[in-house]
Design a protein around this motif. Structure first.
Motif, PDB file in Angstrom:
ATOM      1  N   LEU A 146      -4.113 -20.472 -17.701  1.00  0.00           N
ATOM      2  CA  LEU A 146      -5.536 -20.627 -17.115  1.00  0.00           C
ATOM      3  C   LEU A 146      -6.047 -21.929 -17.329  1.00  0.00           C
ATOM      4  O   LEU A 146      -5.662 -22.503 -18.192  1.00  0.00           O
ATOM      5  N   PRO A 147      -6.768 -22.467 -16.498  1.00  0.00           N
ATOM      6  CA  PRO A 147      -7.540 -23.661 -16.845  1.00  0.00           C
ATOM      7  C   PRO A 147      -8.587 -23.754 -17.933  1.00  0.00           C
ATOM      8  O   PRO A 147      -9.166 -22.668 -18.263  1.00  0.00           O
ATOM      9  N   THR A 148      -8.637 -24.997 -18.278  1.00  0.00           N
ATOM     10  CA  THR A 148      -9.599 -25.339 -19.294  1.00  0.00           C
ATOM     11  C   THR A 148     -10.641 -26.325 -18.849  1.00  0.00           C
ATOM     12  O   THR A 148     -10.582 -26.661 -17.751  1.00  0.00           O
ATOM     13  N   GLN A 149     -11.493 -26.760 -19.852  1.00  0.00           N
ATOM     14  CA  GLN A 149     -12.355 -27.657 -19.492  1.00  0.00           C
ATOM     15  C   GLN A 149     -11.897 -29.176 -19.168  1.00  0.00           C
ATOM     16  O   GLN A 149     -12.799 -29.906 -18.493  1.00  0.00           O
ATOM     17  N   ARG A 150     -10.715 -29.354 -19.716  1.00  0.00           N
ATOM     18  CA  ARG A 150     -10.109 -30.532 -19.585  1.00  0.00           C
ATOM     19  C   ARG A 150      -9.006 -30.347 -18.414  1.00  0.00           C
ATOM     20  O   ARG A 150      -8.355 -29.579 -18.362  1.00  0.00           O
ATOM     21  N   PRO A 151      -9.158 -31.489 -17.595  1.00  0.00           N
ATOM     22  CA  PRO A 151      -7.960 -31.555 -16.440  1.00  0.00           C
ATOM     23  C   PRO A 151      -6.552 -31.534 -16.908  1.00  0.00           C
ATOM     24  O   PRO A 151      -5.641 -31.317 -16.045  1.00  0.00           O
ATOM     25  N   ASP A 152      -6.586 -32.041 -17.895  1.00  0.00           N
ATOM     26  CA  ASP A 152      -4.669 -32.417 -18.445  1.00  0.00           C
ATOM     27  C   ASP A 152      -4.416 -31.321 -19.630  1.00  0.00           C
ATOM     28  O   ASP A 152      -3.509 -31.724 -20.246  1.00  0.00           O
ATOM     29  N   ALA A 153      -5.139 -30.237 -19.653  1.00  0.00           N
ATOM     30  CA  ALA A 153      -4.715 -29.087 -20.795  1.00  0.00           C
ATOM     31  C   ALA A 153      -5.042 -27.723 -20.113  1.00  0.00           C
ATOM     32  O   ALA A 153      -5.942 -27.409 -19.301  1.00  0.00           O
ATOM     33  N   TRP A 154      -4.224 -26.884 -20.511  1.00  0.00           N
ATOM     34  CA  TRP A 154      -4.434 -25.315 -20.137  1.00  0.00           C
ATOM     35  C   TRP A 154      -4.056 -24.612 -20.867  1.00  0.00           C
ATOM     36  O   TRP A 154      -3.533 -24.581 -22.229  1.00  0.00           O
ATOM     37  N   GLU A 155      -4.633 -23.221 -20.986  1.00  0.00           N
ATOM     38  CA  GLU A 155      -4.611 -22.187 -21.857  1.00  0.00           C
ATOM     39  C   GLU A 155      -3.547 -21.178 -21.367  1.00  0.00           C
ATOM     40  O   GLU A 155      -3.331 -20.814 -20.196  1.00  0.00           O
ATOM     41  N   VAL A 156      -2.298 -21.272 -22.518  1.00  0.00           N
ATOM     42  CA  VAL A 156      -1.119 -20.335 -22.259  1.00  0.00           C
ATOM     43  C   VAL A 156      -1.269 -19.156 -22.968  1.00  0.00           C
ATOM     44  O   VAL A 156      -1.278 -19.160 -24.102  1.00  0.00           O
ATOM     45  N   GLN A 157      -1.495 -17.956 -22.379  1.00  0.00           N
ATOM     46  CA  GLN A 157      -1.397 -16.720 -22.911  1.00  0.00           C
ATOM     47  C   GLN A 157      -0.269 -15.923 -23.124  1.00  0.00           C
ATOM     48  O   GLN A 157       0.587 -16.093 -21.882  1.00  0.00           O
ATOM     49  N   GLY A 158       0.462 -15.360 -24.232  1.00  0.00           N
ATOM     50  CA  GLY A 158       1.494 -14.572 -24.056  1.00  0.00           C
ATOM     51  C   GLY A 158       1.637 -13.572 -25.348  1.00  0.00           C
ATOM     52  O   GLY A 158       0.482 -13.294 -25.898  1.00  0.00           O
ATOM     53  N   ARG A 159       2.664 -12.964 -25.456  1.00  0.00           N
ATOM     54  CA  ARG A 159       2.669 -11.717 -26.385  1.00  0.00           C
ATOM     55  C   ARG A 159       2.682 -11.924 -27.786  1.00  0.00           C
ATOM     56  O   ARG A 159       1.989 -11.325 -28.764  1.00  0.00           O
ATOM     57  N   GLY A 160       3.141 -13.285 -28.093  1.00  0.00           N
ATOM     58  CA  GLY A 160       3.331 -13.574 -29.600  1.00  0.00           C
ATOM     59  C   GLY A 160       3.411 -15.340 -29.670  1.00  0.00           C
ATOM     60  O   GLY A 160       3.745 -15.706 -28.552  1.00  0.00           O
ATOM     61  N   GLU A 161       3.264 -15.754 -30.862  1.00  0.00           N
ATOM     62  CA  GLU A 161       3.428 -17.152 -31.025  1.00  0.00           C
ATOM     63  C   GLU A 161       5.024 -17.408 -31.028  1.00  0.00           C
ATOM     64  O   GLU A 161       5.129 -18.645 -30.778  1.00  0.00           O
ATOM     65  N   LEU A 162       5.928 -16.627 -31.110  1.00  0.00           N
ATOM     66  CA  LEU A 162       7.293 -16.961 -30.911  1.00  0.00           C
ATOM     67  C   LEU A 162       7.557 -17.028 -29.707  1.00  0.00           C
ATOM     68  O   LEU A 162       8.390 -18.012 -29.258  1.00  0.00           O
ATOM     69  N   ALA A 163       7.116 -16.100 -28.657  1.00  0.00           N
ATOM     70  CA  ALA A 163       7.466 -16.519 -27.271  1.00  0.00           C
ATOM     71  C   ALA A 163       6.693 -17.668 -26.623  1.00  0.00           C
ATOM     72  O   ALA A 163       7.462 -18.474 -26.018  1.00  0.00           O
ATOM     73  N   LEU A 164       5.499 -18.049 -27.014  1.00  0.00           N
ATOM     74  CA  LEU A 164       5.015 -19.194 -26.577  1.00  0.00           C
ATOM     75  C   LEU A 164       5.905 -20.465 -27.409  1.00  0.00           C
ATOM     76  O   LEU A 164       5.757 -21.588 -26.502  1.00  0.00           O
ATOM     77  N   ALA A 165       6.190 -20.396 -28.465  1.00  0.00           N
ATOM     78  CA  ALA A 165       6.898 -21.682 -29.070  1.00  0.00           C
ATOM     79  C   ALA A 165       8.405 -21.589 -28.494  1.00  0.00           C
ATOM     80  O   ALA A 165       8.706 -22.980 -28.459  1.00  0.00           O
ATOM     81  N   VAL A 166       8.734 -20.524 -28.060  1.00  0.00           N
ATOM     82  CA  VAL A 166      10.090 -20.769 -27.340  1.00  0.00           C
ATOM     83  C   VAL A 166       9.826 -21.532 -25.835  1.00  0.00           C
ATOM     84  O   VAL A 166      10.742 -22.555 -25.503  1.00  0.00           O
ATOM     85  N   LEU A 167       8.856 -21.332 -25.185  1.00  0.00           N
ATOM     86  CA  LEU A 167       8.337 -21.991 -24.044  1.00  0.00           C
ATOM     87  C   LEU A 167       8.377 -23.413 -24.270  1.00  0.00           C
ATOM     88  O   LEU A 167       8.572 -24.403 -23.671  1.00  0.00           O
ATOM     89  N   VAL A 168       7.678 -23.684 -25.499  1.00  0.00           N
ATOM     90  CA  VAL A 168       7.493 -25.133 -25.626  1.00  0.00           C
ATOM     91  C   VAL A 168       8.717 -26.055 -26.322  1.00  0.00           C
ATOM     92  O   VAL A 168       8.918 -27.124 -25.689  1.00  0.00           O
TER      93      VAL A 168
END
Length: 373
Positions: free
Chosen positions: A113-135
């Motif tokens: 999802l977009p945020t108020q900043r053009p160089d940052a985005w909100e990424v939603q997922g099922r858990g912190e581990l899944a998002l940490a794998v993406l990073v």
């Protein structure tokens, strides 16, 4: 020869015959060509999520549902003073956005999802581990990122703010029952079931707010000496549980740019646990350690010993420096507070304050204190 198909549509109100219609390959236009391509083995259903059924028994398959995202974090370009120092790294917002868009194609469990900043985005997922794998995948591909603290995805149900609740199942030796209970009680969990198998092991089921499980895995494995087993799934949305503090320590923050020295670290290691080693380049606002007290402390980790021409009898005494604590990406995300973030580069993982300037952070802290009073 024309081939007859039956296609089940997800919205029966849009077509006749209760959501089903028949067509032949000689009159359906591009749709028939796509269906014939699918019969040859091509991946069609990303664009056409329908059921191809037998005309004599046109029963559609049940729709596949994916659990709603429970955790969100902000992923953006690297904005630290050390950005772009790794040769060949990808630092622009365009490259980061393209990579996140490619992830959406094959990973159906996340949303961007977009945020108020053009160089940052909100990424939603099922858990912190899944998002940490993406990073971690993006880090290994050469991207430089700034990752915010994981937050829960809230909903408004019947006019009340609600947050996701997870059903947590734990198998552990029975001697750790008190430790686990105390650990989850501080995270506002409530026990639903306790089973003693009579073999020295127990099974517990808890309902815990999703934000209470952020950082729980590391503490759980440490307290159970690595013997505990845990698993959690989404249960429901419940009214907001209120303030939940899972970290009782503060941060040691560098107050100037420079190189960390052993002389300064020798005095600082009595204040808490350090994350850097001598010779590491630091900048203002970078977190260099964990304070043993609850408040943050700005420290000068670049201080050098004053040299004189006077000989001292105690100057050559051996001093021991405690080895630094190395944080993985998952541990760094768990350590973060609301005003902190993680700097991720192909060669290093650093913790930093969102606001680097010391004076600006002091003004923000005074403003928050005035609002809470």
């Amino acid at each position: 020869m024309p081939v007859r198909y039956f296609v089940t549509l997800p919205d029966p109100a849009r077509v006749r015959d209760a959501g089903q219609f028949a067509f032949t390959s000689q009159g359906a236009g591009g749709l028939a060509e796509e269906l014939q391509a699918a019969l040859r083995g091509d991946a069609l259903f990303q664009r056409w999520p329908r059921t191809l059924a037998d005309p004599d028994d046109p029963r559609p398959l049940p729709r596949i549902t994916v659990d709603e995202p429970a955790i969100a974090m902000t992923i953006g370009t690297n904005t630290s003073p050390m950005a772009g120092r790794v040769k060949g790294s990808k630092v622009t917002a365009r490259l980061v956005k393209e990579r996140l868009d490619r992830e959406l194609i094959g990973n159906v469990s996340i949303r961007v999802l977009p945020t108020q900043r053009p160089d940052a985005w909100e990424v939603q997922g099922r858990g912190e581990l899944a998002l940490a794998v993406l990073v971690e995948q993006m880090r290994r591909e050469g991207y430089e990122l700034t990752v915010g603290k994981p937050q829960v995805v809230t909903k408004v149900v019947d006019g009340r703010l609600c947050e996701p609740v997870e059903r947590l199942t734990i198998d552990a030796p029975e001697e750790y029952l008190g430790t686990i209970t105390q650990l989850l009680a501080t995270r506002k969990g409530r026990m639903e079931q306790l089973t003693n198998h009579g073999t020295g092991w127990i099974r517990m089921e808890w309902l815990v707010p999703a934000r209470g499980l952020i950082g729980f895995r590391t503490e759980f494995l440490t307290d159970t000496r690595g013997t505990g087993i845990m698993h959690h799934v989404f249960e429901s949305y419940e009214p907001w549980f209120g303030e939940l503090r899972t970290r009782s320590t503060g941060s040691l923050v560098a107050d100037r740019a420079g190189v960390a020295t052993a002389y300064a670290m020798l005095n600082l290691q009595e204040r808490g646990t350090l994350f850097v080693e001598p010779g590491t380049e630091v900048y203002e606002g970078m977190i260099v350690g964990e304070n043993s007290r609850a408040d943050d402390m700005d420290v000068n980790i670049t201080k050098e010993k004053k040299l004189t021409n006077i000989r001292s009898s105690t100057a050559e005494e051996l001093e021991k420096l405690v080895p630094p604590r190395r944080l993985s990406l998952e541990q760094a995300l768990e350590f973060c507070r609301d005003d902190e973030c993680v700097e991720v580069t192909p060669t290093a993982i650093r913790l930093r304050k969102v606001t680097l300037d010391q004076a600006a952070r002091a003004r923000e802290a005074a403003r928050r204190k005035h609002q809470n009073s």
